[in-house]
Structure formats: structure tokens, C-alpha cells
Design a protein around this motif. Structure first.
Motif, PDB file in Angstrom:
ATOM      1  N   TRP A 129       0.947  -1.223   0.033  1.00 40.71           N
ATOM      2  CA  TRP A 129      -0.047   0.137  -0.081  1.00 40.71           C
ATOM      3  C   TRP A 129       1.087   1.214   0.072  1.00 40.71           C
ATOM      4  O   TRP A 129       1.952   1.322   0.500  1.00 40.71           O
ATOM      5  N   LYS A 130       0.477   2.216  -0.466  1.00 36.83           N
ATOM      6  CA  LYS A 130       0.845   3.610  -0.451  1.00 36.83           C
ATOM      7  C   LYS A 130      -0.397   4.495  -0.200  1.00 36.83           C
ATOM      8  O   LYS A 130      -1.287   4.717  -0.964  1.00 36.83           O
ATOM      9  N   LEU A 131      -0.339   5.199   0.776  1.00 36.84           N
ATOM     10  CA  LEU A 131      -1.404   6.255   1.623  1.00 36.84           C
ATOM     11  C   LEU A 131      -0.908   7.383   1.540  1.00 36.84           C
ATOM     12  O   LEU A 131       0.072   7.738   2.026  1.00 36.84           O
ATOM     13  N   TYR A 132      -1.889   8.587   1.066  1.00 36.77           N
ATOM     14  CA  TYR A 132      -1.096   9.738   1.169  1.00 36.77           C
ATOM     15  C   TYR A 132      -2.026  10.464   1.987  1.00 36.77           C
ATOM     16  O   TYR A 132      -3.246  10.907   1.822  1.00 36.77           O
ATOM     17  N   PRO A 133      -1.386  11.309   3.184  1.00 35.81           N
ATOM     18  CA  PRO A 133      -2.271  12.113   3.881  1.00 35.81           C
ATOM     19  C   PRO A 133      -2.913  13.157   3.362  1.00 35.81           C
ATOM     20  O   PRO A 133      -2.654  13.705   2.279  1.00 35.81           O
ATOM     21  N   PRO A 134      -4.021  13.692   3.636  1.00 37.39           N
ATOM     22  CA  PRO A 134      -4.723  14.758   3.053  1.00 37.39           C
ATOM     23  C   PRO A 134      -3.815  16.000   2.877  1.00 37.39           C
ATOM     24  O   PRO A 134      -3.088  16.152   3.703  1.00 37.39           O
ATOM     25  N   GLY A 135      -4.294  16.898   1.988  1.00 29.55           N
ATOM     26  CA  GLY A 135      -3.672  18.313   1.653  1.00 29.55           C
ATOM     27  C   GLY A 135      -2.604  18.232   0.706  1.00 29.55           C
ATOM     28  O   GLY A 135      -1.915  19.120   0.492  1.00 29.55           O
ATOM     29  N   GLN A 136      -2.666  17.339  -0.221  1.00 29.02           N
ATOM     30  CA  GLN A 136      -1.357  16.975  -1.270  1.00 29.02           C
ATOM     31  C   GLN A 136      -2.110  17.060  -2.591  1.00 29.02           C
ATOM     32  O   GLN A 136      -1.280  16.428  -3.528  1.00 29.02           O
ATOM     33  N   ASP A 137      -3.379  17.587  -2.795  1.00 24.23           N
ATOM     34  CA  ASP A 137      -3.881  17.469  -4.186  1.00 24.23           C
ATOM     35  C   ASP A 137      -3.074  17.956  -5.448  1.00 24.23           C
ATOM     36  O   ASP A 137      -3.006  17.600  -6.444  1.00 24.23           O
ATOM     37  N   GLU A 138      -2.436  19.046  -5.063  1.00 25.42           N
ATOM     38  CA  GLU A 138      -1.695  19.838  -5.974  1.00 25.42           C
ATOM     39  C   GLU A 138      -0.578  18.902  -6.523  1.00 25.42           C
ATOM     40  O   GLU A 138       0.144  19.221  -7.612  1.00 25.42           O
ATOM     41  N   TYR A 139      -0.012  17.901  -5.419  1.00 28.60           N
ATOM     42  CA  TYR A 139       0.908  17.038  -6.071  1.00 28.60           C
ATOM     43  C   TYR A 139       0.578  15.613  -6.765  1.00 28.60           C
ATOM     44  O   TYR A 139       1.320  14.742  -7.517  1.00 28.60           O
ATOM     45  N   LEU A 140      -0.736  15.514  -6.673  1.00 28.40           N
ATOM     46  CA  LEU A 140      -1.405  14.083  -6.831  1.00 28.40           C
ATOM     47  C   LEU A 140      -1.913  14.138  -8.565  1.00 28.40           C
ATOM     48  O   LEU A 140      -2.398  13.412  -8.961  1.00 28.40           O
TER      49      LEU A 140
ATOM     50  N   TYR B 226     -12.691  11.025  -7.209  1.00 25.23           N
ATOM     51  CA  TYR B 226     -11.388  11.567  -7.030  1.00 25.23           C
ATOM     52  C   TYR B 226     -10.227  10.510  -7.530  1.00 25.23           C
ATOM     53  O   TYR B 226      -9.765   9.797  -6.657  1.00 25.23           O
ATOM     54  N   ASN B 227      -9.762  10.701  -8.642  1.00 23.61           N
ATOM     55  CA  ASN B 227      -8.828  10.023  -9.045  1.00 23.61           C
ATOM     56  C   ASN B 227      -7.511  10.566  -9.642  1.00 23.61           C
ATOM     57  O   ASN B 227      -7.795  11.458 -10.272  1.00 23.61           O
ATOM     58  N   SER B 228      -6.489  10.084  -9.488  1.00 18.99           N
ATOM     59  CA  SER B 228      -5.078  10.655  -9.988  1.00 18.99           C
ATOM     60  C   SER B 228      -4.744   9.867 -11.166  1.00 18.99           C
ATOM     61  O   SER B 228      -4.902   8.771 -11.421  1.00 18.99           O
ATOM     62  N   VAL B 229      -4.213  10.638 -12.073  1.00 20.61           N
ATOM     63  CA  VAL B 229      -3.551  10.220 -13.469  1.00 20.61           C
ATOM     64  C   VAL B 229      -2.145   9.426 -13.053  1.00 20.61           C
ATOM     65  O   VAL B 229      -1.824   8.827 -14.022  1.00 20.61           O
ATOM     66  N   VAL B 230      -1.592   9.744 -11.702  1.00 14.24           N
ATOM     67  CA  VAL B 230      -0.282   8.996 -11.680  1.00 14.24           C
ATOM     68  C   VAL B 230      -0.515   7.760 -11.177  1.00 14.24           C
ATOM     69  O   VAL B 230      -1.518   7.146 -10.191  1.00 14.24           O
ATOM     70  N   ASP B 231       0.342   6.838 -11.508  1.00 14.59           N
ATOM     71  CA  ASP B 231       0.372   5.373 -11.147  1.00 14.59           C
ATOM     72  C   ASP B 231       1.618   5.553  -9.805  1.00 14.59           C
ATOM     73  O   ASP B 231       2.907   5.629 -10.220  1.00 14.59           O
ATOM     74  N   ALA B 232       1.216   5.454  -8.824  1.00 13.44           N
ATOM     75  CA  ALA B 232       2.019   5.629  -7.614  1.00 13.44           C
ATOM     76  C   ALA B 232       3.302   4.634  -7.735  1.00 13.44           C
ATOM     77  O   ALA B 232       4.361   4.793  -7.114  1.00 13.44           O
ATOM     78  N   PHE B 233       3.007   3.413  -8.126  1.00 19.31           N
ATOM     79  CA  PHE B 233       4.014   2.350  -8.209  1.00 19.31           C
ATOM     80  C   PHE B 233       4.861   2.342  -9.360  1.00 19.31           C
ATOM     81  O   PHE B 233       5.811   1.553  -9.562  1.00 19.31           O
ATOM     82  N   ASP B 234       4.548   3.251 -10.321  1.00 17.96           N
ATOM     83  CA  ASP B 234       5.460   3.360 -11.604  1.00 17.96           C
ATOM     84  C   ASP B 234       4.941   4.823 -12.130  1.00 17.96           C
ATOM     85  O   ASP B 234       4.672   4.832 -13.293  1.00 17.96           O
ATOM     86  N   PRO B 235       5.446   5.781 -11.339  1.00 13.08           N
ATOM     87  CA  PRO B 235       5.139   7.160 -11.644  1.00 13.08           C
ATOM     88  C   PRO B 235       5.855   7.621 -13.032  1.00 13.08           C
ATOM     89  O   PRO B 235       7.244   7.504 -12.937  1.00 13.08           O
ATOM     90  N   ASP B 236       5.294   8.436 -13.811  1.00 16.40           N
ATOM     91  CA  ASP B 236       6.144   9.018 -14.708  1.00 16.40           C
ATOM     92  C   ASP B 236       6.444  10.618 -14.352  1.00 16.40           C
ATOM     93  O   ASP B 236       5.366  11.585 -14.459  1.00 16.40           O
ATOM     94  N   LEU B 237       7.663  10.608 -13.653  1.00 13.18           N
ATOM     95  CA  LEU B 237       7.995  12.019 -13.238  1.00 13.18           C
ATOM     96  C   LEU B 237       8.336  12.978 -14.234  1.00 13.18           C
ATOM     97  O   LEU B 237       8.325  14.353 -13.951  1.00 13.18           O
ATOM     98  N   GLU B 238       8.696  12.670 -15.371  1.00  9.60           N
ATOM     99  CA  GLU B 238       8.799  13.648 -16.537  1.00  9.60           C
ATOM    100  C   GLU B 238       7.624  14.493 -16.886  1.00  9.60           C
ATOM    101  O   GLU B 238       7.525  15.636 -16.866  1.00  9.60           O
ATOM    102  N   LYS B 239       6.505  13.553 -16.627  1.00  4.82           N
ATOM    103  CA  LYS B 239       5.051  14.021 -17.083  1.00  4.82           C
ATOM    104  C   LYS B 239       4.647  14.605 -15.875  1.00  4.82           C
ATOM    105  O   LYS B 239       3.796  15.766 -15.899  1.00  4.82           O
TER     106      LYS B 239
END
Length: 306
Positions: free
Chosen positions: A139-150, A167-180
């Protein structure tokens, strides 16, 4: 978030296995997510359960399948009865919702190795639960208040009988595209393992993503109680299911249970009827997809391996 270890092992459902489900329900349809190369390109198909089961060993890091079915267990009382209660979650105001708009509970999650959810926050911002029967989750869990990063997708709707924002993120936290998605690198998470017999409680407001490090069978549910009911009611009001002007001026003086009852009493009759139609439509669509289904190898095998 908290892991509870003294609940799931008491359930009859703790004895479920893939073989048991295949033997008893192999010809019945399940909603399966299939990924070939990238999570953002996942497709959802309805397939006979046995076709998923017989291909669970064909997963690869970029090609995998995941049963995520909200109705499979609720539509089968004998399976639903195998899921016991939890002394920690006895209060549940969702039971006061009209049946036709009550969120479906007890979602079947059965994924191959490498399969995973999206990075998301649960509908209605409820308190979620996840009980592992077989397998192993990261699991990866993200505490509230970080929407701008997600990189949360905006203005998406759940499509539930009683609608709410999704509320879905476009990022795959287990394989993130940090360039994008470079801001994602600033997001702070907590990471941990979940083993068979453990139940995870996910508080309101936390984005989360689960990764199945081996074939994993689990059940997710949700709860609405005196600790999160105001958050859930606000999600219902946000999309104008109810006109705020119709709320009584003294609603804050009512007990939590009375507040929920009052909001439910204000749901328009046509909205409840719409909920019934949506549920029937989902079941009909599943059957239609299944009747039209053919088994392309690309759903179950990495194309590079064919």
C-alpha cells in the motif's frame, strides 16, 4: 490508517479460495480490469469467472488482470453472509439510505501478480476497509492536503445511483512518470504490507493505491458513522442531489443519525427511481458485454510473450 488483525480470520469468507470461487461460480460473469503496458490504458470487460481464473498465472509486470466487481458479492446472498461483522465498525449510517441509492458494499477484488488499483480517494470520501483473504498487498497512502502533487482529475463523476464526484489521480504511484508529473515527487506517503487475515481501515480524505505482489483475493467495503457523516453528506450535497435551501435551519442541532435521516428524506423521488434504473442498467450491460465477449489473447498475455 490502521491494520486490524482479529476480525477477518473469524469470517467464513476467510476460507474462500480461487478454486472455491471457480468451482461454484466459474460460469458467472465478473467485471475485470485488463492492463497491457500502462495502467492509464486499462480496459474493463465482463468475462466468465473461469476465464480469469485459468489465466491468473499469465501476468507480467506490464500486463495483468484484476477482478474489481462491486456487485458480484452483493448479488449473491450466500457469499454476502460469509462476510462477518466487525466490532470496530458496527455503526453504519449507509443502512439508512434508500436501498436503490445505497452504495454497493462488499466489492470483490481478485488480482493477478502485479495488478493494482488506481491512485484514488474513495467515493463520498467515506471510510474504506480492505480485508485480505489470500495473497499479499503493498500500500501507498497519502495524507490529506496534497492534491496539488497528485494530479487529481477534475469534475469526474462516480456514476453511482446517488451521484458524487470521483477523485482519481492520473499518476500510477507504483510506476510514476516523473517527467510528465514532476510535482508528484513532492508527495509524502506511508507504505506498508497487508497480509491474509488483516483488515485495513482507510480514513476519509486519504488518497491510496494498492499493489498485489502476488495473486491476491480481498474484499473492500465502506462505512459512514458519527466520525465521517458530515464529510459524506457534503459530497452528496456538492453535486446537487438535494437543494441545500431545503435543509432545515436547525439541522446542526440534530443528532448525527437524525441529520442523515433528514437528508435522506429530502432525496427527490425521481432520483431514487433513477438509482434503480442505473443498477438494472449495469446488470444488463454486464450481460451484454459477456454475450459479445471473445477471448483475445492480449487481455491475458503480454503481447511480447505471444
Amino acid at each position: 490508517p490502521v491494520l486490524i488483525s482479529d476480525v477477518v480470520e473469524k469470517w467464513p469468507a476467510y476460507n474462500w479460495t480461487g478454486e472455491f470461487l471457480n468451482q461454484n461460480y466459474g460460469q458467472e460473469q465478473v467485471v475485470m480490469k485488463a492492463v497491457d503496458n500502462d495502467l492509464s490504458q486499462a480496459v474493463s470487460v465482463a468475462v466468465p469467472l473461469y476465464r480469469f481464473y485459468k489465466n491468473t498465472d499469465k501476468a507480467h509486470p506490464k500486463s495483468w488482470t484484476y477482478v474489481e466487481d462491486e456487485l458480484f458479492i452483493p448479488m449473491r446472498p450466500e457469499l454476502r453472509s460469509d462476510i462477518g461483522n466487525s466490532e470496530y465498525l458496527q455503526e453504519d449510517f449507509f443502512q439508512m439510505f434508500p436501498e436503490d441509492v445505497r452504495p454497493w458494499n462488499a466489492m470483490l477484488l481478485w488480482g493477478t501478480k502485479y495488478s493494482r488499483s488506481s491512485l484514488h480517494m474513495d467515493p463520498y470520501n467515506w471510510t474504506g476497509t480492505n480485508a485480505v483473504i489470500r495473497g499479499h498487498k503493498w500500500w501507498k497512502l497519502y495524507p490529506p492536503g496534497q492534491d496539488e502533487y497528485l494530479y487529481v482529475m477534475q469534475d469526474k463523476r462516480s456514476g453511482f445511483p446517488l451521484d458524487c464526484y470521483k477523485y482519481n489521480s492520473v499518476v500510477d504511484a507504483f510506476d510514476p512518470d516523473l517527467e510528465k508529473y514532476p510535482l508528484f515527487e513532492k508527495a509524502v506517503s506511508i507504505m506498508f504490507d497487508q497480509l491474509p487475515g488483516e483488515m485495513l481501515i482507510i480514513p476519509s480524505g486519504w488518497f491510496h493505491q494498492a499493489y498485489n505482489s502476488e495473486e491476491t483475493l480481498a474484499i473492500s467495503s465502506q462505512v459512514m458513522n458519527r466520525n465521517n457523516y458530515r464529510v459524506v453528506l457534503e459530497e452528496i450535497l456538492k453535486v446537487e442531489n438535494i437543494d441545500r435551501e431545503k435543509l432545515p435551519t436547525d439541522i446542526d442541532q440534530l443528532s448525527p443519525q437524525e441529520q442523515v435521516e433528514k437528508v435522506m428524506s429530502l432525496l427527490p423521488k425521481e432520483l431514487i427511481e433513477r438509482g434503480r434504473t442505473i443498477t438494472q442498467g449495469v446488470l444488463k450491460q454486464m450481460k451484454l458485454k459477456s454475450d459479445q465477449y471473445t477471448e483475445p489473447e492480449s487481455i491475458f498475455l503480454n503481447k511480447r510473450q505471444v
